[in-house]
Structures are given as C-alpha cells and as structure tokens.
Design a protein around this motif. Sequence first.
Motif, PDB file in Angstrom:
ATOM      1  N   ASN A   1       0.849  -1.184   0.000  1.00 32.43           N
ATOM      2  CA  ASN A   1       0.000   0.000   0.000  1.00 32.43           C
ATOM      3  C   ASN A   1       0.890   1.242   0.000  1.00 32.43           C
ATOM      4  O   ASN A   1       1.134   1.837   1.041  1.00 32.43           O
ATOM      5  CB  ASN A   1      -0.918  -0.016   1.228  1.00 32.43           C
ATOM      6  CG  ASN A   1      -1.948   1.074   1.184  1.00 32.43           C
ATOM      7  OD1 ASN A   1      -2.241   1.626   0.137  1.00 32.43           O
ATOM      8  ND2 ASN A   1      -2.505   1.394   2.334  1.00 32.43           N
ATOM      9  N   PRO A   2       1.391   1.654  -1.177  1.00 36.51           N
ATOM     10  CA  PRO A   2       2.327   2.781  -1.208  1.00 36.51           C
ATOM     11  C   PRO A   2       1.636   4.108  -0.912  1.00 36.51           C
ATOM     12  O   PRO A   2       0.563   4.397  -1.423  1.00 36.51           O
ATOM     13  CB  PRO A   2       2.881   2.745  -2.636  1.00 36.51           C
ATOM     14  CG  PRO A   2       1.841   2.058  -3.436  1.00 36.51           C
ATOM     15  CD  PRO A   2       1.157   1.095  -2.509  1.00 36.51           C
ATOM     16  N   ARG A   3       2.281   4.894  -0.052  1.00 37.50           N
ATOM     17  CA  ARG A   3       1.773   6.221   0.317  1.00 37.50           C
ATOM     18  C   ARG A   3       2.925   7.211   0.268  1.00 37.50           C
ATOM     19  O   ARG A   3       4.037   6.904   0.707  1.00 37.50           O
ATOM     20  CB  ARG A   3       1.192   6.210   1.721  1.00 37.50           C
ATOM     21  CG  ARG A   3      -0.043   5.383   1.871  1.00 37.50           C
ATOM     22  CD  ARG A   3      -0.570   5.475   3.292  1.00 37.50           C
ATOM     23  NE  ARG A   3       0.434   5.121   4.280  1.00 37.50           N
ATOM     24  CZ  ARG A   3       0.512   3.943   4.893  1.00 37.50           C
ATOM     25  NH1 ARG A   3      -0.347   3.015   4.618  1.00 37.50           N
ATOM     26  NH2 ARG A   3       1.445   3.698   5.782  1.00 37.50           N
ATOM     27  N   VAL A   4       2.643   8.410  -0.221  1.00 35.82           N
ATOM     28  CA  VAL A   4       3.653   9.460  -0.314  1.00 35.82           C
ATOM     29  C   VAL A   4       3.088  10.723   0.316  1.00 35.82           C
ATOM     30  O   VAL A   4       1.951  11.106   0.047  1.00 35.82           O
ATOM     31  CB  VAL A   4       4.064   9.724  -1.780  1.00 35.82           C
ATOM     32  CG1 VAL A   4       5.058  10.864  -1.868  1.00 35.82           C
ATOM     33  CG2 VAL A   4       4.632   8.471  -2.416  1.00 35.82           C
TER      34      VAL A   4
ATOM     35  N   ALA B   1       4.517   7.285 -11.393  1.00 37.10           N
ATOM     36  CA  ALA B   1       4.830   6.012 -10.740  1.00 37.10           C
ATOM     37  C   ALA B   1       3.560   5.236 -10.395  1.00 37.10           C
ATOM     38  O   ALA B   1       3.640   4.139  -9.864  1.00 37.10           O
ATOM     39  CB  ALA B   1       5.658   6.255  -9.484  1.00 37.10           C
ATOM     40  N   ARG B   2       2.389   5.797 -10.692  1.00 34.19           N
ATOM     41  CA  ARG B   2       1.074   5.196 -10.459  1.00 34.19           C
ATOM     42  C   ARG B   2       0.827   4.908  -8.976  1.00 34.19           C
ATOM     43  O   ARG B   2       0.276   3.878  -8.610  1.00 34.19           O
ATOM     44  CB  ARG B   2       0.901   3.932 -11.295  1.00 34.19           C
ATOM     45  CG  ARG B   2       0.931   4.202 -12.775  1.00 34.19           C
ATOM     46  CD  ARG B   2       0.601   2.977 -13.589  1.00 34.19           C
ATOM     47  NE  ARG B   2       1.326   1.782 -13.215  1.00 34.19           N
ATOM     48  CZ  ARG B   2       2.412   1.322 -13.835  1.00 34.19           C
ATOM     49  NH1 ARG B   2       2.913   1.978 -14.845  1.00 34.19           N
ATOM     50  NH2 ARG B   2       2.991   0.205 -13.438  1.00 34.19           N
ATOM     51  N   ILE B   3       1.230   5.837  -8.135  1.00 31.21           N
ATOM     52  CA  ILE B   3       0.935   5.766  -6.702  1.00 31.21           C
ATOM     53  C   ILE B   3      -0.314   6.609  -6.460  1.00 31.21           C
ATOM     54  O   ILE B   3      -0.337   7.794  -6.780  1.00 31.21           O
ATOM     55  CB  ILE B   3       2.128   6.257  -5.854  1.00 31.21           C
ATOM     56  CG1 ILE B   3       3.333   5.351  -6.088  1.00 31.21           C
ATOM     57  CG2 ILE B   3       1.756   6.315  -4.382  1.00 31.21           C
ATOM     58  CD1 ILE B   3       4.596   5.820  -5.417  1.00 31.21           C
ATOM     59  N   ARG B   4      -1.328   5.978  -5.908  1.00 25.92           N
ATOM     60  CA  ARG B   4      -2.628   6.636  -5.753  1.00 25.92           C
ATOM     61  C   ARG B   4      -2.742   7.451  -4.463  1.00 25.92           C
ATOM     62  O   ARG B   4      -3.440   8.453  -4.444  1.00 25.92           O
ATOM     63  CB  ARG B   4      -3.738   5.595  -5.777  1.00 25.92           C
ATOM     64  CG  ARG B   4      -3.759   4.797  -7.039  1.00 25.92           C
ATOM     65  CD  ARG B   4      -4.855   5.283  -7.930  1.00 25.92           C
ATOM     66  NE  ARG B   4      -4.927   4.457  -9.124  1.00 25.92           N
ATOM     67  CZ  ARG B   4      -4.867   4.960 -10.332  1.00 25.92           C
ATOM     68  NH1 ARG B   4      -4.732   6.242 -10.504  1.00 25.92           N
ATOM     69  NH2 ARG B   4      -4.965   4.172 -11.373  1.00 25.92           N
ATOM     70  N   GLU B   5      -2.121   6.997  -3.392  1.00 21.30           N
ATOM     71  CA  GLU B   5      -2.245   7.699  -2.112  1.00 21.30           C
ATOM     72  C   GLU B   5      -1.118   8.711  -1.982  1.00 21.30           C
ATOM     73  O   GLU B   5       0.016   8.370  -1.660  1.00 21.30           O
ATOM     74  CB  GLU B   5      -2.205   6.716  -0.947  1.00 21.30           C
ATOM     75  CG  GLU B   5      -3.482   5.945  -0.788  1.00 21.30           C
ATOM     76  CD  GLU B   5      -3.538   5.194   0.507  1.00 21.30           C
ATOM     77  OE1 GLU B   5      -3.174   5.775   1.568  1.00 21.30           O
ATOM     78  OE2 GLU B   5      -3.925   4.023   0.480  1.00 21.30           O
TER      79      GLU B   5
END
Length: 141
Positions: A103-106, A129-133
């Motif tokens: 669950n990638p988060r930035v 990078a297709r990170i949603r959060e």
Amino acid sequence: MDEALFNAAPKKARIEIIPLIDVVFFLLATFVLFTLSLDKIESIEIPLPKGGEPREAEDLTIYLQTTDHGLFHWKLGRTSPAEQLTASELGPRLETYRRSVANPRVLINGDDRAPFSETIRALDAVRLARIREVSLETVRN
C-alpha cells in the motif's frame, strides 16, 4: 325508630387491601415457579486467543521534501534518515517503492524557500509512478 335510621350519618366505604395483597402474592409465586421451571441455557466453552503486546505498525510512508535547489529529501517512515535525490533519481525510486510495498503512500512537504513548481514536479513523478495515495503537507506558521 325509623327516623333515627334516616338521620344517622351514612357509613363511609372502606377499601379492603388484604384481597389485593393475596392476588399480588399469588402472581409473584406463579412467576417464580414459572421461571424456575425454564430450561437452563447451556453454553460451549470456547478457547479465546491470548493477547500480547500491541505492536506498532511499521511506517512505510515516503516523506518527500522539496528544496529550493531542485533536490528532494527522501525518508522511508518518520524515523529514518533523509536521503538527498535529484529530479532524475526520483521517478525510478518511486517505481521501485511502488513495487515493493503493498500500500504505497507518499507525503510531500515543501521547503519554506522552495518554489511550488518543485512540489508540482514531485506530484508529477508520483503520478507517473502510479501511486494513488499522495498527500501534501502544509504547515501553518
């Protein structure tokens, strides 16, 4: 003599409470006997798991700070040391992070002196990078 009966004060009506008490005790005894005759509820013993020490969830959030020099400070979790990255290193690093974490988060934070265009550059890299959060951190002075 008949006149004496008519001139006498009329008798007041009395409420007898003893029959009322008898009825209440009868109802109470009936209720008690009825509840004692009910079947007992049976239960099954279930072994419950033992609790342990609560574990703190590992913080796998990327904390990304933009600077006024076009560099980025990368931290995995709040307690890890910051690494300095250039704009060209940011995209591949975010791709690797997305593939390695479920669950990638930035969280992006801008330096006080950094122009907002650096934050937009970081947002674009996260989107590519297709990170949603993704979140932007703002601090009120």
